[in-house]
Structures are given as structure tokens and as C-alpha cells.
Design a protein around this motif. Sequence first.
Motif, PDB file in Angstrom:
ATOM      1  N   ILE A   1       0.650  -5.362   6.294  1.00 48.09           N
ATOM      2  CA  ILE A   1       1.667  -5.623   6.236  1.00 48.09           C
ATOM      3  C   ILE A   1       2.496  -6.724   6.329  1.00 48.09           C
ATOM      4  O   ILE A   1       4.286  -6.133   5.703  1.00 48.09           O
ATOM      5  CB  ILE A   1       2.025  -5.787   8.679  1.00 48.09           C
ATOM      6  N   ASN A   2       2.081  -7.963   5.780  1.00 47.85           N
ATOM      7  CA  ASN A   2       2.709  -8.731   5.128  1.00 47.85           C
ATOM      8  C   ASN A   2       3.524  -8.196   3.929  1.00 47.85           C
ATOM      9  O   ASN A   2       4.105  -9.398   3.265  1.00 47.85           O
ATOM     10  CB  ASN A   2       2.507 -10.107   5.306  1.00 47.85           C
TER      11      ASN A   2
ATOM     12  N   THR B   1      -2.123   3.528   3.553  1.00 49.93           N
ATOM     13  CA  THR B   1      -1.173   4.259   3.465  1.00 49.93           C
ATOM     14  C   THR B   1      -0.284   4.524   4.784  1.00 49.93           C
ATOM     15  O   THR B   1       0.712   4.796   4.657  1.00 49.93           O
ATOM     16  CB  THR B   1      -1.614   5.438   4.041  1.00 49.93           C
ATOM     17  N   VAL B   2      -0.808   3.615   5.475  1.00 51.04           N
ATOM     18  CA  VAL B   2       0.531   3.386   6.925  1.00 51.04           C
ATOM     19  C   VAL B   2       1.526   2.411   6.069  1.00 51.04           C
ATOM     20  O   VAL B   2       2.488   2.913   6.825  1.00 51.04           O
ATOM     21  CB  VAL B   2      -0.589   2.670   8.123  1.00 51.04           C
ATOM     22  N   THR B   3       1.562   1.657   5.626  1.00 49.06           N
ATOM     23  CA  THR B   3       2.388   0.848   4.866  1.00 49.06           C
ATOM     24  C   THR B   3       3.665   1.531   4.744  1.00 49.06           C
ATOM     25  O   THR B   3       3.878   0.937   4.325  1.00 49.06           O
ATOM     26  CB  THR B   3       1.493  -1.009   4.733  1.00 49.06           C
ATOM     27  N   LYS B   4       2.831   2.163   3.699  1.00 43.11           N
ATOM     28  CA  LYS B   4       3.877   2.738   2.692  1.00 43.11           C
ATOM     29  C   LYS B   4       4.485   3.723   2.617  1.00 43.11           C
ATOM     30  O   LYS B   4       5.637   4.474   3.097  1.00 43.11           O
ATOM     31  CB  LYS B   4       3.006   3.307   1.486  1.00 43.11           C
ATOM     32  N   PHE B   5       3.943   4.151   4.807  1.00 43.54           N
ATOM     33  CA  PHE B   5       5.110   5.637   5.471  1.00 43.54           C
ATOM     34  C   PHE B   5       5.820   4.722   5.299  1.00 43.54           C
ATOM     35  O   PHE B   5       7.614   4.501   5.659  1.00 43.54           O
ATOM     36  CB  PHE B   5       4.198   6.048   6.489  1.00 43.54           C
ATOM     37  N   ALA B   6       5.501   3.525   5.903  1.00 43.39           N
ATOM     38  CA  ALA B   6       6.414   2.672   7.082  1.00 43.39           C
ATOM     39  C   ALA B   6       7.630   2.226   5.862  1.00 43.39           C
ATOM     40  O   ALA B   6       8.687   2.258   6.625  1.00 43.39           O
ATOM     41  CB  ALA B   6       5.357   1.363   7.732  1.00 43.39           C
ATOM     42  N   LEU B   7       6.691   2.010   5.326  1.00 43.90           N
ATOM     43  CA  LEU B   7       7.928   1.655   3.596  1.00 43.90           C
ATOM     44  C   LEU B   7       9.064   1.974   3.534  1.00 43.90           C
ATOM     45  O   LEU B   7      10.166   2.067   3.606  1.00 43.90           O
ATOM     46  CB  LEU B   7       7.727   0.599   2.345  1.00 43.90           C
ATOM     47  N   ARG B   8       8.901   3.666   3.426  1.00 45.56           N
ATOM     48  CA  ARG B   8       9.545   5.177   3.048  1.00 45.56           C
ATOM     49  C   ARG B   8      10.822   5.301   4.008  1.00 45.56           C
ATOM     50  O   ARG B   8      11.691   5.255   3.981  1.00 45.56           O
ATOM     51  CB  ARG B   8       8.451   5.713   2.335  1.00 45.56           C
ATOM     52  N   GLY B   9      10.393   4.388   5.476  1.00 43.93           N
ATOM     53  CA  GLY B   9      10.805   5.176   6.785  1.00 43.93           C
ATOM     54  C   GLY B   9      12.094   3.872   6.841  1.00 43.93           C
ATOM     55  O   GLY B   9      13.162   3.766   7.062  1.00 43.93           O
TER      56      GLY B   9
END
Length: 234
Positions: free
Chosen positions: A108-109, A153-161
Motif C-alpha cells: 500500500i505504501n 494485484t489489489v494495490t494496482k486495482f486501487a491505483l487504477r481506481g
Amino acid sequence: MNNLIITGASKGMGREIAKAFALQGLNMALCSRSYTELLKLQKELQAINPGIRVLIRQADASNKDELLAFAGYAEQELGFISVIVNNVGMYEPSSILDDEEDTFQKLINTNLMPAYELYRYFGKTMMAEGRGHIFAISSVAALNPVVQAGTYTVTKFALRGLTDVMRLEMQPYNVKVTCILPGSTLTDSWSGTDVSADKFVLPQDIASAIVCAYNMSPGANVDEIVMRPVSGQL
């Protein structure tokens, strides 16, 4: 003259993006954890274009205090920052159930927080100026989950969001936001591979795509760029 900042600039995609923008004539501030590599890059960029200013600062972009100190330094020395490239990131090959205790916060960081904090730092100034362009390096994992790298994968989804939200918030102020979603790209994460370089997306390809989006007419925003190896993911 426009001013640019790049996180994680000393290697791979960040390095090639810096070189591409040097040819465009942008002043820039670059951060990385390696001051030695930054010095090498600074000399290379000034040789490419002696007419630009290239500022460097050793900073761990996953550390909020160091990140914001870098942002403040760039703004103080260069003035209005019109282009942000959120490049810093890390890949962790682990399923979520096998993650180490600190994996979630570490990713996340590194993969999300810097883009969020730099947006909060520079966003209102861009709104007031009525111009700017924000780039974020996400991943095709944000489109097709990689179970072998679950938290990544979760963090890259969040970055796209995050880029989707930024784009909508910035639309009334003519500030552009572009999300880059690369597939298998030949960076240090593939160090030691026996796979031929021509099977990968190259960092230079990412840099070319970003500069192309940057050079679009004022009325055009490239929302996303998806780039995969021609023969498929590795």
C-alpha cells in the motif's frame, strides 16, 4: 517551461521516462532511494539536454514524510509542477494467504500511497492553474488479477481506481489524468531471466507512450494505456 516530478526515477521505467521528457525540454525533479544512481542519471539527462534543470533528491517514496519533503523541494526550486509521474512501485510474488505480516502495508505504501499523497499535495494548485497532467503506472494486474501476486494485484486495482477518481475531479479544471497499465516489462524484477528481451514490453515503450499522451492537443485526454507483450504475458 513545464516542470515534472518522477518517483522511483533511477532505474527501469522511471529512468526511461526521465530521458524521454528531457528530450521534450521539461525541467524535472527526480527521487529514488539510491543517490548514486540519481547522480548518474542527472549527468545523463543534462548531456541529453543541457538547457533543462534536473534536480535530484534521495527519498524513499513509500515513506510519507520523505515523499512530501521531496514534493516541497521540487515546488520550491522549480515552481509550479505541471506533470507528475507516479512511477514508484514494487512487485511481491505471493498469494494473500502466504503474505508476510507487513506485506499489505508495504505494498500500500509503495504502490498506492505516493500517488494519493502527491495528488493531494499538488492537485489544488493544478486546479487553480487550470492545467497539468498526472500519470500513474499501474499494471495489467488491475484488469486481470494475478493470484500468484494477490496483494500486489489489489494495490494496482486501487491505483487504477484512484486515477479514475482523480480524472473526474480534475475534468472541470482541464487537468489530465492518464493510467498506464503495462504487462510484462523488462525491468529489474526480471533480472536473471533467460527470456529474450524481444518477448517483453521495454521501459522505452512505456516512456514513448507517456510522452505521446502528454503531447496530445489540449482537448484530448488519454484515460488509459494498456500495453502487453505481442506474444502474451510472461
